[in-house]
Design a protein around this motif. Structure first.
Motif, PDB file in Angstrom:
ATOM      1  N   GLU A  27      76.985  47.997  71.633  1.00 48.30           N
ATOM      2  CA  GLU A  27      76.045  48.078  72.749  1.00 48.30           C
ATOM      3  C   GLU A  27      75.406  49.464  72.811  1.00 48.30           C
ATOM      4  O   GLU A  27      76.045  50.457  72.446  1.00 48.30           O
ATOM      5  CB  GLU A  27      76.738  47.794  74.088  1.00 48.30           C
TER       6      GLU A  27
ATOM      7  N   SER B 147      70.916  46.878  74.476  1.00 48.99           N
ATOM      8  CA  SER B 147      70.897  46.200  73.183  1.00 48.99           C
ATOM      9  C   SER B 147      72.326  45.981  72.710  1.00 48.99           C
ATOM     10  O   SER B 147      73.217  46.768  73.021  1.00 48.99           O
ATOM     11  CB  SER B 147      70.148  47.034  72.144  1.00 48.99           C
ATOM     12  N   CYS B 148      72.513  44.913  71.953  1.00 51.61           N
ATOM     13  CA  CYS B 148      73.806  44.629  71.328  1.00 51.61           C
ATOM     14  C   CYS B 148      73.526  44.285  69.866  1.00 51.61           C
ATOM     15  O   CYS B 148      73.057  43.179  69.562  1.00 51.61           O
ATOM     16  CB  CYS B 148      74.515  43.492  72.032  1.00 51.61           C
ATOM     17  N   ALA B 149      73.767  45.249  68.999  1.00 49.41           N
ATOM     18  CA  ALA B 149      73.561  45.045  67.568  1.00 49.41           C
ATOM     19  C   ALA B 149      74.840  44.507  66.952  1.00 49.41           C
ATOM     20  O   ALA B 149      75.919  45.057  67.196  1.00 49.41           O
ATOM     21  CB  ALA B 149      73.156  46.356  66.908  1.00 49.41           C
ATOM     22  N   THR B 150      74.714  43.440  66.163  1.00 53.61           N
ATOM     23  CA  THR B 150      75.908  42.790  65.630  1.00 53.61           C
ATOM     24  C   THR B 150      75.883  42.716  64.110  1.00 53.61           C
ATOM     25  O   THR B 150      74.824  42.804  63.473  1.00 53.61           O
ATOM     26  CB  THR B 150      76.057  41.367  66.181  1.00 53.61           C
ATOM     27  N   SER B 151      77.053  42.550  63.539  1.00 55.86           N
ATOM     28  CA  SER B 151      77.190  42.348  62.102  1.00 55.86           C
ATOM     29  C   SER B 151      78.530  41.689  61.832  1.00 55.86           C
ATOM     30  O   SER B 151      79.444  41.737  62.660  1.00 55.86           O
ATOM     31  CB  SER B 151      77.075  43.676  61.352  1.00 55.86           C
TER      32      SER B 151
ATOM     33  N   ARG C  10      67.269  37.389  72.604  1.00 55.38           N
ATOM     34  CA  ARG C  10      67.926  37.654  71.332  1.00 55.38           C
ATOM     35  C   ARG C  10      66.910  37.544  70.205  1.00 55.38           C
ATOM     36  O   ARG C  10      65.916  36.823  70.320  1.00 55.38           O
ATOM     37  CB  ARG C  10      69.089  36.685  71.103  1.00 55.38           C
TER      38      ARG C  10
ATOM     39  N   LYS D  74      67.202  39.941  63.598  1.00 58.98           N
ATOM     40  CA  LYS D  74      67.784  41.286  63.666  1.00 58.98           C
ATOM     41  C   LYS D  74      69.250  41.266  64.088  1.00 58.98           C
ATOM     42  O   LYS D  74      69.872  42.318  64.233  1.00 58.98           O
ATOM     43  CB  LYS D  74      66.991  42.154  64.637  1.00 58.98           C
ATOM     44  N   ASN D  75      69.783  40.062  64.301  1.00 58.85           N
ATOM     45  CA  ASN D  75      71.187  39.928  64.744  1.00 58.85           C
ATOM     46  C   ASN D  75      71.464  40.779  65.981  1.00 58.85           C
ATOM     47  O   ASN D  75      72.524  41.417  66.095  1.00 58.85           O
ATOM     48  CB  ASN D  75      72.154  40.324  63.616  1.00 58.85           C
ATOM     49  N   THR D  76      70.543  40.764  66.894  1.00 52.94           N
ATOM     50  CA  THR D  76      70.616  41.643  68.063  1.00 52.94           C
ATOM     51  C   THR D  76      70.289  40.870  69.344  1.00 52.94           C
ATOM     52  O   THR D  76      69.401  40.014  69.357  1.00 52.94           O
ATOM     53  CB  THR D  76      69.658  42.829  67.914  1.00 52.94           C
TER      54      THR D  76
ATOM     55  N   TYR E  79      69.524  41.414  73.623  1.00 51.53           N
ATOM     56  CA  TYR E  79      68.995  42.402  74.562  1.00 51.53           C
ATOM     57  C   TYR E  79      69.176  41.923  76.000  1.00 51.53           C
ATOM     58  O   TYR E  79      69.375  40.743  76.249  1.00 51.53           O
ATOM     59  CB  TYR E  79      67.488  42.617  74.324  1.00 51.53           C
TER      60      TYR E  79
END
Length: 118
Positions: free
Chosen positions: A5, A20-24, A71, A75-77, A79
């Motif tokens: 986050e 934002s929540c960037a994921t992988s 979402r 971008k696998n993200t 918001y």
């Protein structure tokens, strides 16, 4: 698996923030994504959920009309745009991912602090 986050901070009442929540590490498009929050001395509560990009969303009554979850599967993200912030929105905000194929598979981010104060 990572959920990171960002976007929290200190803002005055009536102000705005975009989380934002960037994921992988997992197939983002197959996961229901949510924002939760936890204020000091209170239980963690569900704020908003988005099923898929451009799809169904749900909000807690306390944030309806002020927060918007979205979402970007490319971008696998995820918001959350937060407008007209109030002091009672002060909390640590967490992103959550739940596998649509297996609700028992859950992932959490580490949280980002949002403080609304004058």
């Amino acid at each position: 698996v990572q959920l990171v986050e960002s976007g929290g901070g200190l803002v005055q009442p009536g102000g705005s923030l975009r989380l934002s929540c960037a994921t992988s590490g997992f197939t983002f498009s197959m996961y229901i994504m949510s924002w939760f929050r936890q204020a000091p001395g209170k239980e963690r509560e569900l704020v908003a959920t988005i099923i898929s990009a451009g799809g169904s969303t749900n909000y807690a009554d306390s944030v309806k009309g002020r927060f918007t979850i979205s979402r970007d599967n490319a971008k696998n993200t995820m918001y959350m745009q937060m407008n007209n912030l109030k002091p009672e929105d002060t909390a640590v905000y967490y992103c959550n991912a739940k596998d649509r194929r297996n609700f028992g598979r859950l992932y959490w981010g580490q949280g980002t602090q949002v403080t609304v104060s004058s």
